[in-house]
Design an enzyme around this catalytic site. Sequence first.
Site, short mmCIF file in Angstrom:
data_model
loop_
_atom_site.label_atom_id
_atom_site.label_comp_id
_atom_site.label_asym_id
_atom_site.label_seq_id
_atom_site.Cartn_x
_atom_site.Cartn_y
_atom_site.Cartn_z
N ASN A 212 0.85 -1.19 0.00
CA ASN A 212 0.00 0.00 0.00
C ASN A 212 0.88 1.24 0.00
OD1 ASN A 212 0.49 0.92 2.83
ND2 ASN A 212 -0.35 -1.11 3.25
N ASP A 280 -4.61 -5.92 5.10
CA ASP A 280 -5.67 -6.71 5.74
C ASP A 280 -5.66 -8.17 5.27
OD1 ASP A 280 -6.86 -4.74 7.39
OD2 ASP A 280 -7.73 -3.81 5.60
N LYS A 290 7.98 -18.53 -9.09
CA LYS A 290 7.41 -17.39 -9.82
C LYS A 290 6.25 -17.89 -10.70
CE LYS A 290 8.55 -13.74 -13.00
NZ LYS A 290 9.37 -13.40 -14.13
N PRO A 308 -3.82 -11.38 10.70
CA PRO A 308 -4.22 -11.09 12.08
C PRO A 308 -4.30 -9.58 12.28
CG PRO A 308 -1.91 -11.76 11.94
CD PRO A 308 -2.51 -11.98 10.59
N ASP A 309 -5.24 -9.13 13.08
CA ASP A 309 -5.31 -7.72 13.43
C ASP A 309 -4.39 -7.52 14.63
OD1 ASP A 309 -6.00 -5.17 14.50
OD2 ASP A 309 -7.82 -5.22 13.28
N PHE A 328 -4.55 3.74 14.80
CA PHE A 328 -4.79 4.76 13.77
C PHE A 328 -5.98 4.32 12.94
CE2 PHE A 328 -1.54 8.10 13.25
CZ PHE A 328 -0.82 7.84 14.42
N LYS A 342 -14.33 2.02 15.17
CA LYS A 342 -13.09 1.24 15.11
C LYS A 342 -12.45 1.13 16.50
CE LYS A 342 -11.03 1.34 11.12
NZ LYS A 342 -10.29 1.92 9.97
N LYS A 346 -11.84 -2.50 18.01
CA LYS A 346 -10.48 -3.00 18.21
C LYS A 346 -10.06 -3.00 19.68
CE LYS A 346 -8.95 -2.15 13.56
NZ LYS A 346 -7.78 -2.45 12.73
#
Length: 402
Positions: A212, A280, A290, A308-309, A328, A342, A346
């Site tokens: 990301n 995520d 490959k 896993p969170d 965050f 959130k 969490k």
Amino acid sequence: MLAGKRILLIIGGGIAAYKTLLLIRELRSAGAALTPVLTQAGTQFVTPLSVAALAGEKPYQELFDLTDEAEMGHIELSRTADLVVVAPATADLMAKMAAGLADDLATTLLLATDKRVLLAPAMNVRMWQHPATRRNVAVLRDDGILFAGPDEGEMACGEFGPGRMAEPGTIMDAIRNALGQGAGTGPLAGRHVIVTSGPTHEPIDPVRYIANRSSGAQGTAIAAALRDLGARVSFITGPADVAPPVGVNVVAVQTAREMEQAVKAALPADVAVFAAAVADWRVKNAGAHKIKKDGTGNLPVLEFAENPDILAGIAGLTKERPALVVGFAAETDDVVANATRKRHRKGCDWIVANDVSPGTGIMGGDENAVVLITGEGTEEWPRMGKDEVARRLAARIAETLG
Ligand code: CTP
């Protein structure tokens, strides 16, 4: 107090170098080992022999000294110490550091080191107050360089004002602080803080990955701000664009699962700040080979598994839960409502929410506009530099921990 610690001591060319000899004696009697480096200009003020006699080690002097290079390369030399101290730090040395020049042994070591650097500046008052020196000091502070002094007083040149090198006792205190041994230094002294930062890379095959756009800038700034308040920081970072701060324990990871392991291994901690943009999902059927086009036009199918969170996992611990867990929330819509949900979902104490919609320029930019959501309510902070957000957050953390 400093037993087992090694200080790389760079002696610049200034009349204050005589006081560095006293500093060497204090460091030795505190149990520190020394690697002295004497600049060319430094030899005009103190001799290699006096430095060697007091330090118990011969000073390194030349970048291209073959014997020394054969014994230990300059890169290695710059990293074997626990702390780099420059005393006296002349206007010239500071200008070179600010510009990133490396034209002799001292400046090369300063550019190559991965350790914290503490400067004890010494120069004439006009030189210290010159706009060029002011600029250089600001740049160096921004780079995380520490300063001890200068003091104000009468100088060897007869003038009066700031510029006199700090006394050895003051520099010793700054050294202890920099090594995290200061007595009550900084509101977070003695505290351990975990900071996650950067993106994670989730492999598809040995050459491809999913990532990301996180640069790691905000997490890096937070780690540096917490360090500056005296905390011991475990900085667990994915592959970020920005370099990790100096003076923190860096654990470099690639994937979410590696990040989770590293966070668990760093426990116990007083505070954990989860600034990383963790992927995520990972590719469930990531292969060891490959993926090749087979000529049939058939497209590869990627299967995903949920990562896993990490934040939720740590916030939900019964044993070893840090006293303050900060998450965050990067949102594009209904920032406060989504982030508040959130926080509950969490189980963390605080959420630092920001709007990362395209057009805000926040993702990958230098600025951030955040809303801090705590158990007490919601605080909207004005848009400011990521460094400033980090300093405010660190100050709030210090205040809360008392
Ligand atoms: N986080 C984490 N581990 C994950 C995912 C997220 O530790 N696997 C942490 C992030 O470091 C951040 C917080 O959780 O502190 C919020 O992450 P975010 O990606 O904004 O939220 P998501 O959990 O992905 O929720 P959603 O996709 O609904 O926005």
